[in-house]
Design a protein around this motif. Structure first.
Motif, PDB file in Angstrom:
ATOM      1  N   CYS A  36       0.943  -1.298   0.005  1.00 26.10           N
ATOM      2  CA  CYS A  36      -0.072  -0.068  -0.086  1.00 26.10           C
ATOM      3  C   CYS A  36       0.977   1.226  -0.053  1.00 26.10           C
ATOM      4  O   CYS A  36       0.368   2.355  -0.515  1.00 26.10           O
ATOM      5  N   MET A  37       1.845   1.171   0.667  1.00 22.73           N
ATOM      6  CA  MET A  37       2.703   2.428   1.026  1.00 22.73           C
ATOM      7  C   MET A  37       3.486   2.532  -0.398  1.00 22.73           C
ATOM      8  O   MET A  37       3.834   3.863  -0.713  1.00 22.73           O
ATOM      9  N   TYR A  38       3.660   1.693  -1.305  1.00 19.56           N
ATOM     10  CA  TYR A  38       4.280   1.395  -2.610  1.00 19.56           C
ATOM     11  C   TYR A  38       3.414   2.369  -3.284  1.00 19.56           C
ATOM     12  O   TYR A  38       3.768   3.089  -4.211  1.00 19.56           O
ATOM     13  N   ALA A  39       2.203   1.582  -3.263  1.00 17.23           N
ATOM     14  CA  ALA A  39       1.139   2.049  -4.395  1.00 17.23           C
ATOM     15  C   ALA A  39       0.795   3.619  -4.157  1.00 17.23           C
ATOM     16  O   ALA A  39       0.532   4.307  -5.024  1.00 17.23           O
ATOM     17  N   THR A  40       1.067   4.283  -2.862  1.00 16.21           N
ATOM     18  CA  THR A  40       0.681   5.626  -2.728  1.00 16.21           C
ATOM     19  C   THR A  40       1.905   6.502  -2.756  1.00 16.21           C
ATOM     20  O   THR A  40       1.701   7.589  -3.061  1.00 16.21           O
ATOM     21  N   SER A  41       3.203   6.032  -2.652  1.00 23.90           N
ATOM     22  CA  SER A  41       4.226   6.811  -2.703  1.00 23.90           C
ATOM     23  C   SER A  41       5.137   6.690  -3.660  1.00 23.90           C
ATOM     24  O   SER A  41       6.016   7.413  -4.295  1.00 23.90           O
ATOM     25  N   ASN A  42       4.777   5.564  -4.514  1.00 24.80           N
ATOM     26  CA  ASN A  42       5.673   5.079  -5.492  1.00 24.80           C
ATOM     27  C   ASN A  42       7.294   4.745  -5.194  1.00 24.80           C
ATOM     28  O   ASN A  42       8.084   4.687  -5.913  1.00 24.80           O
ATOM     29  N   ASP A  43       7.462   4.583  -3.818  1.00 22.51           N
ATOM     30  CA  ASP A  43       8.904   4.377  -3.369  1.00 22.51           C
ATOM     31  C   ASP A  43       9.239   3.025  -3.433  1.00 22.51           C
ATOM     32  O   ASP A  43       8.537   2.199  -2.701  1.00 22.51           O
ATOM     33  N   THR A  44      10.308   2.833  -4.309  1.00 26.53           N
ATOM     34  CA  THR A  44      10.515   1.273  -4.504  1.00 26.53           C
ATOM     35  C   THR A  44      11.214   0.433  -3.448  1.00 26.53           C
ATOM     36  O   THR A  44      11.041  -0.733  -3.182  1.00 26.53           O
ATOM     37  N   LYS A  45      11.451   1.277  -2.456  1.00 24.37           N
ATOM     38  CA  LYS A  45      12.024   0.535  -0.936  1.00 24.37           C
ATOM     39  C   LYS A  45      10.712  -0.325  -0.411  1.00 24.37           C
ATOM     40  O   LYS A  45      11.064  -1.255   0.221  1.00 24.37           O
ATOM     41  N   TYR A  46       9.627   0.266  -0.506  1.00 18.30           N
ATOM     42  CA  TYR A  46       8.403  -0.402  -0.049  1.00 18.30           C
ATOM     43  C   TYR A  46       8.040  -1.699  -0.800  1.00 18.30           C
ATOM     44  O   TYR A  46       7.768  -2.626  -0.141  1.00 18.30           O
ATOM     45  N   LYS A  47       8.050  -1.412  -2.099  1.00 19.63           N
ATOM     46  CA  LYS A  47       7.985  -2.529  -2.979  1.00 19.63           C
ATOM     47  C   LYS A  47       9.154  -3.850  -2.648  1.00 19.63           C
ATOM     48  O   LYS A  47       8.551  -4.883  -2.658  1.00 19.63           O
ATOM     49  N   ASN A  48      10.230  -3.289  -2.527  1.00 21.74           N
ATOM     50  CA  ASN A  48      11.411  -4.482  -2.282  1.00 21.74           C
ATOM     51  C   ASN A  48      11.113  -5.213  -0.661  1.00 21.74           C
ATOM     52  O   ASN A  48      11.113  -6.328  -0.560  1.00 21.74           O
ATOM     53  N   GLU A  49      10.630  -4.052   0.363  1.00 18.50           N
ATOM     54  CA  GLU A  49      10.292  -4.545   1.468  1.00 18.50           C
ATOM     55  C   GLU A  49       8.994  -5.659   1.432  1.00 18.50           C
ATOM     56  O   GLU A  49       9.187  -6.519   1.852  1.00 18.50           O
ATOM     57  N   SER A  50       7.976  -5.472   0.675  1.00 16.41           N
ATOM     58  CA  SER A  50       6.798  -6.270   0.461  1.00 16.41           C
ATOM     59  C   SER A  50       7.443  -7.613  -0.140  1.00 16.41           C
ATOM     60  O   SER A  50       7.144  -8.667   0.366  1.00 16.41           O
ATOM     61  N   VAL A  51       8.041  -7.523  -1.539  1.00 14.59           N
ATOM     62  CA  VAL A  51       8.941  -8.768  -1.856  1.00 14.59           C
ATOM     63  C   VAL A  51       9.384  -9.501  -0.788  1.00 14.59           C
ATOM     64  O   VAL A  51       9.323 -10.682  -1.015  1.00 14.59           O
ATOM     65  N   GLY A  52      10.161  -8.946  -0.312  1.00  8.69           N
ATOM     66  CA  GLY A  52      10.976  -9.568   0.958  1.00  8.69           C
ATOM     67  C   GLY A  52      10.256 -10.528   1.641  1.00  8.69           C
ATOM     68  O   GLY A  52      10.495 -11.669   1.899  1.00  8.69           O
ATOM     69  N   TYR A  53       9.206  -9.786   2.173  1.00 12.14           N
ATOM     70  CA  TYR A  53       8.016 -10.598   3.022  1.00 12.14           C
ATOM     71  C   TYR A  53       7.506 -11.503   2.430  1.00 12.14           C
ATOM     72  O   TYR A  53       7.400 -12.823   2.915  1.00 12.14           O
ATOM     73  N   LEU A  54       7.156 -11.522   0.957  1.00 11.18           N
ATOM     74  CA  LEU A  54       6.464 -12.340   0.215  1.00 11.18           C
ATOM     75  C   LEU A  54       7.379 -13.662   0.232  1.00 11.18           C
ATOM     76  O   LEU A  54       6.860 -14.927   0.090  1.00 11.18           O
ATOM     77  N   LYS A  55       8.396 -13.505  -0.082  1.00 13.32           N
ATOM     78  CA  LYS A  55       9.574 -14.525  -0.218  1.00 13.32           C
ATOM     79  C   LYS A  55       9.730 -15.486   1.075  1.00 13.32           C
ATOM     80  O   LYS A  55       9.759 -16.654   1.078  1.00 13.32           O
ATOM     81  N   LYS A  56       9.722 -14.677   2.119  1.00 15.73           N
ATOM     82  CA  LYS A  56       9.847 -15.130   3.366  1.00 15.73           C
ATOM     83  C   LYS A  56       8.635 -16.177   3.722  1.00 15.73           C
ATOM     84  O   LYS A  56       8.778 -17.335   4.379  1.00 15.73           O
ATOM     85  N   VAL A  57       7.567 -15.887   3.311  1.00 11.77           N
ATOM     86  CA  VAL A  57       6.409 -16.552   3.617  1.00 11.77           C
ATOM     87  C   VAL A  57       6.440 -17.972   2.985  1.00 11.77           C
ATOM     88  O   VAL A  57       5.784 -18.726   3.462  1.00 11.77           O
ATOM     89  N   GLU A  58       7.008 -17.939   1.853  1.00 12.15           N
ATOM     90  CA  GLU A  58       7.168 -19.080   0.895  1.00 12.15           C
ATOM     91  C   GLU A  58       7.552 -20.424   1.705  1.00 12.15           C
ATOM     92  O   GLU A  58       6.996 -21.531   1.510  1.00 12.15           O
ATOM     93  N   ALA A  59       8.484 -20.016   2.863  1.00 12.24           N
ATOM     94  CA  ALA A  59       8.860 -21.340   3.610  1.00 12.24           C
ATOM     95  C   ALA A  59       7.784 -21.728   4.890  1.00 12.24           C
ATOM     96  O   ALA A  59       7.979 -22.627   5.248  1.00 12.24           O
TER      97      ALA A  59
END
Lengths: 304, 178
Positions: free
Chosen positions: A236-259
């Motif tokens: 959501c933060m990425y969608a509203t701010s377009n700041d890629t650090k939030y996108k990376n953070e989100s993707v990081g959590y998604l990868k972590k969930v896979e385990a």
């Protein structure tokens, strides 16, 4: 009335006034010196009742009366003793006790019924039938005049019902009320924070949504749903701010969930993952209902 | 702590009344004349009594002597079981339940026949047992238990019995059945 002579003074006395000692009868005056001069044991001196006088009502008859415990009793008294009624106060006492027992039984039966309803509610709750659980808990609470322990359980089930139907505004105060009396319940703390996070999302307060989810993750570090909450917040933060650090953070959590994906939670997790991925891909924040309107079978794409 | 029996009797007076009423009830059921009865009195030695005619058979003697044990125990259970529900199910106590528990335990703790009742029963039972009266033979150990129970009154055995059947027994049953 029968009479006998005193063997000492030879005067005649009513039989009832005489005492008997060693097979001889004595009047009350003559028995005195015998008592004083001899070692008298219990039972040595006896009274012999006049068999024609009722010992109970003193009725003097000329016939020999029947005896009860060797005591002459007239027919009326005998009949009374045979059919002696319970006194009125004992009857009243018995009625009061019976009424108390019946009253107590009905009063306390509510507790038993409430207990059975709670058992039913618990079964419904463990089968995720929140509405059924709430309805049973509500009835259980009413049965025991909203006893705190039952009322708070009703609050929990009602709160969970609203939570499951995404009525977070209604759910939150109920869950908080439950938590007030069950402070050690950590699971409910998680639900309350999830509720607050969902409310923040509904109110489009995405910053609060993001931070609440980070708080949840801070407490439940190894919970895949907490990880997805944080991923959703960052998306959501990425969608509203377009700041890629939030996108990376989100993707990081998604990868972590896979385990943490198991056959049991796979469907639930994958559904949530795809919605977050869609948010990251489209940079648009849409709620669950809108998402399924657009993608009835879910979004099938991926993000890098 | 030694508390005079009369104080115990006053505090648990419904039990004394039910005990004597049970004696009288069984006299009436067995058609035995009741000459005198005192359901409750303020007396240090005897708080209640029933003077009745000689029972015609051993069954009558047994029922009149043991009657209070059955009736008081049964009433204690009937009164206390529902009253104990709120406590055992919800850890909740209310005035009605507390009152009923007091009533039930008071009745339960006066269930045991007196030593005098037991002596009468023992005398008749030993005589009848020689004639191979089954009830008389079976009642012998019961009479021994009554004597023991009366002897143990100084350690509040009667109160322990009342509390057991009125308070702990419902708990045991609720925990195992519900």
């Amino acid at each position: 009335m029968k009479k006998n002579d005193c063997s000492e003074c030879n005067k005649e006395f009513p039989m009832d006034d005489l005492y008997y000692y060693k097979d001889k009868s004595y009047c009350s005056n003559c028995i005195e010196p015998i008592i004083n001069e001899n070692e008298i044991k219990e039972g040595d001196i006896t009274r012999i009742y006049d068999p024609t006088i009722c010992k109970n009502c003193k009725l003097d008859t000329n016939e020999e009366l029947p005896t009860l415990l060797n005591i002459p009793i007239c027919h009326n008294c005998y009949s009374f003793f045979m059919n002696r009624p319970f006194p009125l106060w004992i009857k009243i006492f018995s009625v009061v006790v019976i009424l108390l027992v019946i009253g107590g039984l009905f009063f306390n039966l509510n507790y038993f019924q409430s207990y059975l309803l709670i058992k039913k509610a618990n079964v419904s709750f463990s089968n995720y039938k929140y509405e059924e659980a709430y309805q049973n808990a509500k009835l259980a609470s009413e049965k025991v005049n909203n006893l705190t322990s039952v009322r708070t359980l009703r609050d929990l089930y009602e709160g969970m019902y609203y939570f499951s139907t995404q009525k977070y505004n209604e759910a939150l105060p109920l869950l908080k009320e439950y938590k007030k009396y069950n402070s050690s319940d950590t699971y409910i703390e998680f639900i309350i924070m999830s509720c607050e996070s969902s409310l923040a999302f509904d109110n489009k307060d995405f910053q609060s949504f993001y931070y609440i989810n980070l708080n949840i993750l801070d407490i439940y570090k190894n919970d895949p749903f907490a990880m997805l909450g944080a991923a959703s917040g960052a998306a959501c933060m990425y969608a509203t701010s377009n700041d890629t650090k939030y996108k990376n953070e989100s993707v990081g959590y998604l990868k972590k969930v896979e385990a943490y994906i198991t056959p049991q939670n796979k469907d639930q997790l994958m559904e949530y993952i795809q919605r977050i991925k869609h948010r990251l891909f489209s940079e648009k924040i849409i709620d669950r209902d809108e998402y399924y309107k657009i993608f009835p079978n879910g979004w099938q794409g991926d993000v890098e | 702590m030694i508390i005079p029996g009369i104080i115990i009797a006053v505090l648990t007076f419904p039990g004394v009344i039910v005990h004597e009423a049970a004696h009288m009830l069984f006299c009436k059921l067995r058609r035995i004349p009741v000459l005198d009865v005192k359901f409750f009195q303020f007396d240090m030695n005897t708080t209640g009594y029933v003077v009745h005619g000689d029972p015609k058979d051993f069954t009558s003697t047994f029922l009149i002597s043991i009657g209070p044990f059955f009736l008081n125990t049964l009433l204690c259970v009937i009164i206390c079981f529902p009253a104990a529900l709120p406590y055992y199910l919800f850890n909740e106590s209310n005035f009605i339940s507390i009152f009923l528990i007091w009533l039930g335990v008071s009745i339960g703790m006066h269930a045991f026949p007196s030593t005098q009742d037991a002596s009468v029963l023992w005398e008749k039972a030993t005589t009848e047992a020689k004639k191979f009266n089954i009830l008389a033979i079976l009642s012998l150990p019961i009479v021994v238990l009554i004597f023991i129970a009366n002897a143990l009154k100084f350690i509040w055995f009667d109160a322990i019995y009342g509390a057991f059947i009125g308070i702990f027994l419902p708990g045991l049953i609720f925990k195992n059945l519900l």
